[in-house]
Motif scaffolding. Sequence first.
Motif, PDB file in Angstrom:
ATOM      1  N   GLN A   1       1.851  16.643  -4.425  1.00  0.00           N
ATOM      2  CA  GLN A   1       1.380  15.437  -3.748  1.00  0.00           C
ATOM      3  C   GLN A   1       2.341  14.330  -4.170  1.00  0.00           C
ATOM      4  OE1 GLN A   1      -2.347  15.233  -5.696  1.00  0.00           O
ATOM      5  NE2 GLN A   1      -3.162  17.023  -4.658  1.00  0.00           N
ATOM      6  N   VAL A   2       2.782  13.535  -3.202  1.00  0.00           N
ATOM      7  CA  VAL A   2       3.709  12.444  -3.476  1.00  0.00           C
ATOM      8  C   VAL A   2       3.047  11.156  -3.007  1.00  0.00           C
ATOM      9  CG1 VAL A   2       6.002  11.492  -3.048  1.00  0.00           C
ATOM     10  CG2 VAL A   2       5.686  13.981  -3.157  1.00  0.00           C
ATOM     11  N   ASN A   3       2.900  10.216  -3.921  1.00  0.00           N
ATOM     12  CA  ASN A   3       2.360   8.897  -3.622  1.00  0.00           C
ATOM     13  C   ASN A   3       3.561   7.956  -3.651  1.00  0.00           C
ATOM     14  OD1 ASN A   3       1.235   6.169  -4.613  1.00  0.00           O
ATOM     15  ND2 ASN A   3      -0.570   7.256  -3.882  1.00  0.00           N
ATOM     16  N   TYR A   4       3.868   7.289  -2.531  1.00  0.00           N
ATOM     17  CA  TYR A   4       5.137   6.561  -2.422  1.00  0.00           C
ATOM     18  C   TYR A   4       4.992   5.265  -1.643  1.00  0.00           C
ATOM     19  CZ  TYR A   4       5.225   8.281   2.365  1.00  0.00           C
ATOM     20  OH  TYR A   4       4.912   8.534   3.669  1.00  0.00           O
ATOM     21  N   GLN A   5       5.987   4.397  -1.813  1.00  0.00           N
ATOM     22  CA  GLN A   5       6.050   3.162  -1.058  1.00  0.00           C
ATOM     23  C   GLN A   5       6.964   3.396   0.146  1.00  0.00           C
ATOM     24  OE1 GLN A   5       6.833   0.776  -4.703  1.00  0.00           O
ATOM     25  NE2 GLN A   5       5.312  -0.603  -3.818  1.00  0.00           N
ATOM     26  N   PRO A   6       6.430   3.270   1.359  1.00  0.00           N
ATOM     27  CA  PRO A   6       7.167   3.660   2.555  1.00  0.00           C
ATOM     28  C   PRO A   6       8.398   2.810   2.850  1.00  0.00           C
ATOM     29  CG  PRO A   6       5.141   2.560   3.152  1.00  0.00           C
ATOM     30  CD  PRO A   6       5.096   2.772   1.674  1.00  0.00           C
ATOM     31  N   ASN A   7       8.492   1.632   2.266  1.00  0.00           N
ATOM     32  CA  ASN A   7       9.649   0.776   2.522  1.00  0.00           C
ATOM     33  C   ASN A   7      10.810   1.053   1.580  1.00  0.00           C
ATOM     34  OD1 ASN A   7       8.479  -0.671   4.660  1.00  0.00           O
ATOM     35  ND2 ASN A   7       7.315  -1.882   3.195  1.00  0.00           N
ATOM     36  N   TRP A   8      10.626   1.977   0.635  1.00  0.00           N
ATOM     37  CA  TRP A   8      11.705   2.285  -0.296  1.00  0.00           C
ATOM     38  C   TRP A   8      12.063   3.762  -0.291  1.00  0.00           C
ATOM     39  CZ3 TRP A   8      12.699   5.270  -4.640  1.00  0.00           C
ATOM     40  CH2 TRP A   8      13.888   4.959  -5.313  1.00  0.00           C
ATOM     41  N   LEU A   9      11.107   4.642  -0.495  1.00  0.00           N
ATOM     42  CA  LEU A   9      11.411   6.059  -0.693  1.00  0.00           C
ATOM     43  C   LEU A   9      11.770   6.742   0.617  1.00  0.00           C
ATOM     44  CD1 LEU A   9      11.402   8.317  -2.897  1.00  0.00           C
ATOM     45  CD2 LEU A   9       9.174   8.948  -1.991  1.00  0.00           C
TER      46      LEU A   9
ATOM     47  N   LYS B   1       9.238  -4.149  -7.534  1.00  0.00           N
ATOM     48  CA  LYS B   1       8.834  -2.988  -8.324  1.00  0.00           C
ATOM     49  C   LYS B   1       8.411  -1.899  -7.360  1.00  0.00           C
ATOM     50  CE  LYS B   1       7.482  -4.732 -12.754  1.00  0.00           C
ATOM     51  NZ  LYS B   1       6.483  -4.814 -13.779  1.00  0.00           N
ATOM     52  N   VAL B   2       9.001  -0.729  -7.563  1.00  0.00           N
ATOM     53  CA  VAL B   2       8.729   0.400  -6.688  1.00  0.00           C
ATOM     54  C   VAL B   2       8.098   1.507  -7.517  1.00  0.00           C
ATOM     55  CG1 VAL B   2       9.759   2.072  -5.132  1.00  0.00           C
ATOM     56  CG2 VAL B   2      10.711  -0.224  -5.262  1.00  0.00           C
ATOM     57  N   ARG B   3       6.973   2.034  -7.034  1.00  0.00           N
ATOM     58  CA  ARG B   3       6.258   3.104  -7.739  1.00  0.00           C
ATOM     59  C   ARG B   3       6.247   4.376  -6.899  1.00  0.00           C
ATOM     60  NH1 ARG B   3       3.433  -1.336  -9.669  1.00  0.00           N
ATOM     61  NH2 ARG B   3       2.754  -1.136 -11.834  1.00  0.00           N
ATOM     62  N   THR B   4       6.493   5.489  -7.569  1.00  0.00           N
ATOM     63  CA  THR B   4       6.379   6.792  -6.931  1.00  0.00           C
ATOM     64  C   THR B   4       5.680   7.719  -7.919  1.00  0.00           C
ATOM     65  OG1 THR B   4       8.453   6.441  -5.735  1.00  0.00           O
ATOM     66  CG2 THR B   4       7.625   8.694  -5.850  1.00  0.00           C
ATOM     67  N   ARG B   5       4.647   8.392  -7.452  1.00  0.00           N
ATOM     68  CA  ARG B   5       3.916   9.335  -8.299  1.00  0.00           C
ATOM     69  C   ARG B   5       4.048  10.730  -7.699  1.00  0.00           C
ATOM     70  NH1 ARG B   5      -2.551   9.464  -9.450  1.00  0.00           N
ATOM     71  NH2 ARG B   5      -2.502  11.045 -11.100  1.00  0.00           N
TER      72      ARG B   5
ATOM     73  N   HIS C   1       0.838  -1.193   0.000  1.00  0.00           N
ATOM     74  CA  HIS C   1       0.000   0.000   0.000  1.00  0.00           C
ATOM     75  C   HIS C   1       0.875   1.246   0.000  1.00  0.00           C
ATOM     76  CE1 HIS C   1      -3.707  -2.191   0.519  1.00  0.00           C
ATOM     77  NE2 HIS C   1      -3.120  -2.906   1.454  1.00  0.00           N
ATOM     78  N   ASN C   2       0.630   2.109  -0.951  1.00  0.00           N
ATOM     79  CA  ASN C   2       1.358   3.370  -1.010  1.00  0.00           C
ATOM     80  C   ASN C   2       0.801   4.345   0.015  1.00  0.00           C
ATOM     81  OD1 ASN C   2       2.912   2.365  -3.079  1.00  0.00           O
ATOM     82  ND2 ASN C   2       2.513   4.061  -4.454  1.00  0.00           N
ATOM     83  N   ARG C   3       1.619   5.319   0.353  1.00  0.00           N
ATOM     84  CA  ARG C   3       1.247   6.382   1.272  1.00  0.00           C
ATOM     85  C   ARG C   3       1.192   7.693   0.498  1.00  0.00           C
ATOM     86  NH1 ARG C   3       0.752   2.228   3.585  1.00  0.00           N
ATOM     87  NH2 ARG C   3       1.613   1.602   5.564  1.00  0.00           N
ATOM     88  N   GLU C   4       0.567   8.687   1.095  1.00  0.00           N
ATOM     89  CA  GLU C   4       0.468  10.012   0.486  1.00  0.00           C
ATOM     90  C   GLU C   4       1.272  11.000   1.322  1.00  0.00           C
ATOM     91  OE1 GLU C   4      -1.268  11.106  -2.231  1.00  0.00           O
ATOM     92  OE2 GLU C   4      -2.063   9.139  -2.726  1.00  0.00           O
TER      93      GLU C   4
END
Length: 119
Positions: free
Chosen positions: A19-27, A61-65, A4-7
């Motif tokens: 606004q940053v949508n990110y994966q908390p275990n990577w970014l 796979k890591v996603r950041t928006r 689950h991504n975080r905001e």
Amino acid sequence: MGRHNREGRGADQLGYKYQVNYQPNWLRLVKVTRTLDSGRQSTKTLFRNPTHHRREEPSEKVRTRIVSPGQGLDMEVVVSDPHGSVYRVQVTCMVPTADGYSEKVVYTLEDSVPPASRG
């Protein structure tokens, strides 16, 4: 299993909101670099992950928006990193300016959220 991504939110040197949508275990953080009217280059931390330690290993796979409605920016970066070796990703975007031109803006995404210590 999906992660689950975080905001998160932030603002850059010129006051544009993001606004940053990110994966908390990577970014760990996002920096924004742009050239100011004076000609000097300015880098500002746009967002810092409030998590001090990751709870799980990052996924392959890591996603950041990153979205900035005021600049008409909406981009998503997907990194495939099965061996966990990617530390930094830089993306250069051309964003419109108030005077109708475009400027290069560099977004730097950095990893290095440390694992939780085992006690």
